[in-house]
Design a protein around this motif. Structure first.
Motif, PDB file in Angstrom:
ATOM      1  N   LEU A 212      -7.410 -10.778  -2.448  1.00 49.40           N
ATOM      2  CA  LEU A 212      -7.228  -9.742  -3.469  1.00 49.40           C
ATOM      3  C   LEU A 212      -5.890  -9.048  -3.254  1.00 49.40           C
ATOM      4  CD1 LEU A 212     -10.822  -8.154  -3.313  1.00 49.40           C
ATOM      5  CD2 LEU A 212     -10.004  -9.922  -4.896  1.00 49.40           C
ATOM      6  N   GLY A 213      -4.863  -9.535  -3.941  1.00 50.97           N
ATOM      7  CA  GLY A 213      -3.546  -8.887  -3.903  1.00 50.97           C
ATOM      8  C   GLY A 213      -3.209  -8.478  -5.325  1.00 50.97           C
ATOM      9  N   ASN A 214      -1.932  -8.616  -5.718  1.00 52.34           N
ATOM     10  CA  ASN A 214      -1.630  -8.459  -7.140  1.00 52.34           C
ATOM     11  C   ASN A 214      -2.242  -9.618  -7.903  1.00 52.34           C
ATOM     12  OD1 ASN A 214      -0.163  -6.025  -7.597  1.00 52.34           O
ATOM     13  ND2 ASN A 214       1.440  -6.901  -6.299  1.00 52.34           N
ATOM     14  N   GLY A 215      -2.057 -10.828  -7.338  1.00 53.04           N
ATOM     15  CA  GLY A 215      -2.808 -11.975  -7.825  1.00 53.04           C
ATOM     16  C   GLY A 215      -4.096 -12.045  -7.014  1.00 53.04           C
ATOM     17  N   CYS A 216      -5.186 -12.480  -7.639  1.00 49.54           N
ATOM     18  CA  CYS A 216      -6.480 -12.518  -6.932  1.00 49.54           C
ATOM     19  C   CYS A 216      -7.121 -13.886  -7.125  1.00 49.54           C
ATOM     20  CB  CYS A 216      -7.442 -11.471  -7.498  1.00 49.54           C
ATOM     21  SG  CYS A 216      -6.833  -9.786  -7.402  1.00 49.54           S
ATOM     22  N   ASP A 283      -2.236   0.746 -15.515  1.00 50.53           N
ATOM     23  CA  ASP A 283      -1.632   0.718 -14.172  1.00 50.53           C
ATOM     24  C   ASP A 283      -2.122  -0.537 -13.456  1.00 50.53           C
ATOM     25  OD1 ASP A 283      -0.724   1.261 -11.570  1.00 50.53           O
ATOM     26  OD2 ASP A 283      -1.127   3.407 -11.790  1.00 50.53           O
ATOM     27  N   ASN A 284      -1.222  -1.206 -12.714  1.00 51.08           N
ATOM     28  CA  ASN A 284      -1.714  -2.390 -12.000  1.00 51.08           C
ATOM     29  C   ASN A 284      -1.890  -2.145 -10.503  1.00 51.08           C
ATOM     30  OD1 ASN A 284       1.052  -2.221 -11.656  1.00 51.08           O
ATOM     31  ND2 ASN A 284       1.269  -4.416 -11.321  1.00 51.08           N
ATOM     32  N   ASP A 285      -1.601  -0.927 -10.052  1.00 51.54           N
ATOM     33  CA  ASP A 285      -1.747  -0.630  -8.620  1.00 51.54           C
ATOM     34  C   ASP A 285      -3.138  -0.067  -8.375  1.00 51.54           C
ATOM     35  OD1 ASP A 285      -1.692   0.507  -6.028  1.00 51.54           O
ATOM     36  OD2 ASP A 285       0.494   0.544  -6.122  1.00 51.54           O
ATOM     37  N   LEU A 286      -3.934  -0.831  -7.633  1.00 56.06           N
ATOM     38  CA  LEU A 286      -5.332  -0.439  -7.465  1.00 56.06           C
ATOM     39  C   LEU A 286      -5.493   0.907  -6.751  1.00 56.06           C
ATOM     40  CD1 LEU A 286      -8.159  -1.582  -8.158  1.00 56.06           C
ATOM     41  CD2 LEU A 286      -8.299  -2.307  -5.805  1.00 56.06           C
ATOM     42  N   ARG A 287      -4.504   1.260  -5.906  1.00 55.77           N
ATOM     43  CA  ARG A 287      -4.604   2.566  -5.224  1.00 55.77           C
ATOM     44  C   ARG A 287      -4.652   3.701  -6.236  1.00 55.77           C
ATOM     45  NH1 ARG A 287      -0.187   0.782  -1.011  1.00 55.77           N
ATOM     46  NH2 ARG A 287       0.413  -0.169  -2.959  1.00 55.77           N
ATOM     47  N   ASN A 288      -3.750   3.625  -7.233  1.00 52.03           N
ATOM     48  CA  ASN A 288      -3.729   4.682  -8.264  1.00 52.03           C
ATOM     49  C   ASN A 288      -5.027   4.662  -9.065  1.00 52.03           C
ATOM     50  OD1 ASN A 288      -1.149   5.055  -7.399  1.00 52.03           O
ATOM     51  ND2 ASN A 288      -0.227   3.824  -9.033  1.00 52.03           N
ATOM     52  N   ILE A 289      -5.516   3.450  -9.334  1.00 52.73           N
ATOM     53  CA  ILE A 289      -6.730   3.341 -10.146  1.00 52.73           C
ATOM     54  C   ILE A 289      -7.919   3.926  -9.384  1.00 52.73           C
ATOM     55  CG2 ILE A 289      -8.296   1.684 -11.275  1.00 52.73           C
ATOM     56  CD1 ILE A 289      -5.739  -0.105 -11.630  1.00 52.73           C
ATOM     57  N   LEU A 290      -7.955   3.692  -8.059  1.00 53.43           N
ATOM     58  CA  LEU A 290      -9.065   4.244  -7.268  1.00 53.43           C
ATOM     59  C   LEU A 290      -8.989   5.776  -7.195  1.00 53.43           C
ATOM     60  CD1 LEU A 290      -9.406   1.590  -4.411  1.00 53.43           C
ATOM     61  CD2 LEU A 290     -10.870   1.908  -6.408  1.00 53.43           C
ATOM     62  N   ASP A 291      -7.773   6.317  -7.179  1.00 53.43           N
ATOM     63  CA  ASP A 291      -7.633   7.785  -7.237  1.00 53.43           C
ATOM     64  C   ASP A 291      -8.230   8.314  -8.543  1.00 53.43           C
ATOM     65  OD1 ASP A 291      -6.387   7.895  -4.840  1.00 53.43           O
ATOM     66  OD2 ASP A 291      -4.337   8.061  -5.647  1.00 53.43           O
ATOM     67  N   THR A 331      -9.235 -10.727   2.192  1.00 54.91           N
ATOM     68  CA  THR A 331      -7.840 -10.703   2.646  1.00 54.91           C
ATOM     69  C   THR A 331      -6.897 -10.199   1.547  1.00 54.91           C
ATOM     70  OG1 THR A 331      -6.168 -11.976   3.832  1.00 54.91           O
ATOM     71  CG2 THR A 331      -7.234 -13.097   1.997  1.00 54.91           C
ATOM     72  N   ALA A 332      -5.629 -10.031   1.931  1.00 50.70           N
ATOM     73  CA  ALA A 332      -4.512  -9.537   1.080  1.00 50.70           C
ATOM     74  C   ALA A 332      -4.646  -8.025   0.829  1.00 50.70           C
ATOM     75  CB  ALA A 332      -4.409 -10.329  -0.212  1.00 50.70           C
ATOM     76  N   GLY A 333      -3.651  -7.462   0.118  1.00 49.22           N
ATOM     77  CA  GLY A 333      -3.499  -6.006  -0.007  1.00 49.22           C
ATOM     78  C   GLY A 333      -4.794  -5.237  -0.212  1.00 49.22           C
ATOM     79  N   VAL A 334      -5.566  -5.619  -1.226  1.00 48.25           N
ATOM     80  CA  VAL A 334      -6.812  -4.916  -1.511  1.00 48.25           C
ATOM     81  C   VAL A 334      -7.895  -5.306  -0.501  1.00 48.25           C
ATOM     82  CG1 VAL A 334      -8.620  -4.531  -3.233  1.00 48.25           C
ATOM     83  CG2 VAL A 334      -6.246  -4.874  -3.978  1.00 48.25           C
ATOM     84  N   GLY A 335      -8.042  -6.595  -0.281  1.00 48.88           N
ATOM     85  CA  GLY A 335      -9.109  -7.095   0.599  1.00 48.88           C
ATOM     86  C   GLY A 335      -8.997  -6.554   2.019  1.00 48.88           C
ATOM     87  N   GLU A 336      -7.750  -6.401   2.501  1.00 48.96           N
ATOM     88  CA  GLU A 336      -7.556  -5.920   3.875  1.00 48.96           C
ATOM     89  C   GLU A 336      -7.655  -4.405   3.978  1.00 48.96           C
ATOM     90  OE1 GLU A 336      -3.785  -7.559   5.297  1.00 48.96           O
ATOM     91  OE2 GLU A 336      -4.319  -9.449   4.335  1.00 48.96           O
ATOM     92  N   ASN A 337      -7.311  -3.704   2.888  1.00 50.96           N
ATOM     93  CA  ASN A 337      -7.148  -2.246   3.003  1.00 50.96           C
ATOM     94  C   ASN A 337      -8.199  -1.399   2.312  1.00 50.96           C
ATOM     95  OD1 ASN A 337      -4.612  -2.190   4.490  1.00 50.96           O
ATOM     96  ND2 ASN A 337      -3.787  -3.187   2.663  1.00 50.96           N
ATOM     97  N   SER A 338      -8.926  -1.959   1.360  1.00 54.45           N
ATOM     98  CA  SER A 338      -9.837  -1.097   0.611  1.00 54.45           C
ATOM     99  C   SER A 338     -11.301  -1.301   1.035  1.00 54.45           C
ATOM    100  CB  SER A 338      -9.702  -1.347  -0.898  1.00 54.45           C
ATOM    101  OG  SER A 338     -10.615  -0.520  -1.569  1.00 54.45           O
ATOM    102  N   ALA A 339     -11.766  -0.420   1.914  1.00 56.95           N
ATOM    103  CA  ALA A 339     -13.175  -0.458   2.324  1.00 56.95           C
ATOM    104  C   ALA A 339     -14.072  -0.225   1.109  1.00 56.95           C
ATOM    105  CB  ALA A 339     -13.427   0.611   3.389  1.00 56.95           C
TER     106      ALA A 339
END
Ligand code: ADP
Length: 400
Positions: A212-216, A283-291, A331-339
């Motif tokens: 799960l990154g920008n591409g998933c 928005d394509n940045d999941l961090r902003n979307i989760l906020d 794995t990847a940006g979302v998979g590694e960082n978003s509990a």
């Protein structure tokens, strides 16, 4: 022994120089906006305790000049880790599409280049740039082996009933239209790392890897070999991504063309660049979307529900395809960082034997780790991906 890994795009070159004894990155960087007025190079050096960063702004008209400048930096007394380009024994190139021709990393010669050119119709945005990178590198690093490592290669083990489209045979036979799958280097790397971590033999290891990154994308891996994956002919299919739609009913395209008068370019842009999380939330940045999700923003809530639901659906499908599921890997940006996303994906999945430990899932530990609950019959792992290291490793294995 040093191996340079190159990822050449249409206007960029990303590079990493590995020392294969220590597996350390000695230097890395990015040449950006090749052919534009604002072209620049960001270069990083990290050798023992010496760490340097430099950003060079200068006209870089083409890939040849870009790579020449990278070599200048790699040889630079202050910013470079090597004294001669001859120290680089191989250049490993990320190549997006290997079609059905390439299922392994391959040493590039003129015959291989010919095959790659023939495959460009399957990845018109990526393969020509990858080929340029190989041609330029083979001139500059003339004593090094040029090795192509393909995004599609790992998925070549899929059975025909998984990769074929149910359209008339001639489109497969004459045009090669079928599912190929992408992110193969990442799925291969994290599945092997997971088997190692769990102490299980790869040839008896069934795992679903979730990148799960920008591409998933997801892959179903049986006895260490890919048997299904979510991306198809191109990286547009499957999961909901940053800007790509993932799976849709194909008739949507017919509707847009006939009822909205959209041409192919417009539909391509809509589905690849303006859809997915971006289309649903702006928005394509999941961090902003989760906020926004936390604040109750309804568009963000729906986008996250859809994103997670699609992953869950494929998890169920792949558990069925594998018959026995040993592990799931994030794995990847979302998979590694978003509990939070991991928790939502694994919620109520006891039907396939998956349960998370809240404490382990939220631990601040980095690196490879398992996060399943005691009751979970399936191991759930977080495995940081490293596609560049995998390209270096595969290149190293080939020339050894
Ligand atoms: P790429 O596919 O370009 O290599 P990455 O693997 O770096 O991308 O992943 C980028 C995505 O990861 C972005 O959508 C970003 O928002 C997301 N991401 C990174 N860190 C977090 C985090 N802590 N929580 C949620 N999403 C995150």
């Amino acid at each position: 022994m040093k191996i340079l890994v190159l990822n050449s795009g249409s206007s960029s070159i990303k590079y990493q120089l590995f020392d294969m004894e220590s597996k350390q990155v000695l230097s890395s960087g990015l040449v950006e906006k090749i052919g534009e007025d604002s072209s620049r190079i960001k270069h990083h050096l990290s050798v023992d305790s010496k760490v340097e960063d430099i950003e060079v702004h200068e006209p870089i008209p083409d890939h040849q000049k870009g790579l020449e400048r990278v070599v200048d930096l790699l040889l630079d007394k202050e910013y470079g880790p090597i004294e001669s380009e001859k120290e680089v024994v191989a250049v490993g190139h990320r190549v997006v599409h290997g079609g059905e021709t390439f299922s392994q990393p391959t040493i590039v010669d003129s015959e291989v280049l010919g095959h790659l050119n023939k495959l460009s119709h399957l990845a018109p945005l990526h393969n020509p740039a990858n080929i340029t990178g190989i041609e330029v590198a083979s001139k500059i690093f003339s004593s090094a082996r040029q090795i192509a490592v393909f995004d599609t290669a790992f998925h070549q083990s899929m059975p025909d009933y998984a990769y074929r489209f149910s359209i008339p045979n001639e489109y497969y036979e004459k045009e090669g239209l079928r599912a190929y799958g992408f992110h193969g280097t990442s799925h291969s790397y994290v599945s092997r790392a997971a088997a190692n971590y769990l102490g299980l033999p790869l040839d008896n290891f069934n795992v679903v890897t979730i990148h799960l990154g920008n591409g998933c994308s997801m892959a179903a891996i049986k006895n260490g070999k890919c048997v299904d994956t979510t991306m198809g002919l191109t990286p547009l299919g499957g999961l909901i991504m940053g800007t790509r739609s993932g799976d849709i009913d194909p008739s949507l395209i017919l509707y847009l063309a006939s009822n909205k008068g959209m041409n192919i370019e417009a539909i391509d842009k809509l589905l690849n660049k303006q859809s997915g999380l971006k289309g649903l939330t702006g928005d394509n940045d999941l961090r902003n979307i989760l906020d926004r999700y936390e604040k109750g923003d309804q568009k963000a809530v729906l986008a996250v529900e859809m994103y997670v639901y699609r992953i869950k659906k494929y998890l169920g499908a792949y558990a069925a395809a594998l018959g026995r599921l040993d592990a799931v890997v994030f794995t990847a940006g979302v998979g590694e960082n978003s509990a939070f996303i991991r928790e939502k994906v694994c919620a109520k999945l006891s039907v396939v034997g998956i349960g998370l430990s809240d404490e382990l899932n939220h631990s601040s530990e980095r690196g490879i780790r398992s996060i399943q609950s005691d009751e979970s019959s399936v191991k759930v792992l977080v495995v940081p991906t490293n596609e560049e290291l995998e390209i270096a490793n595969q290149s190293f294995e080939l020339i050894k």
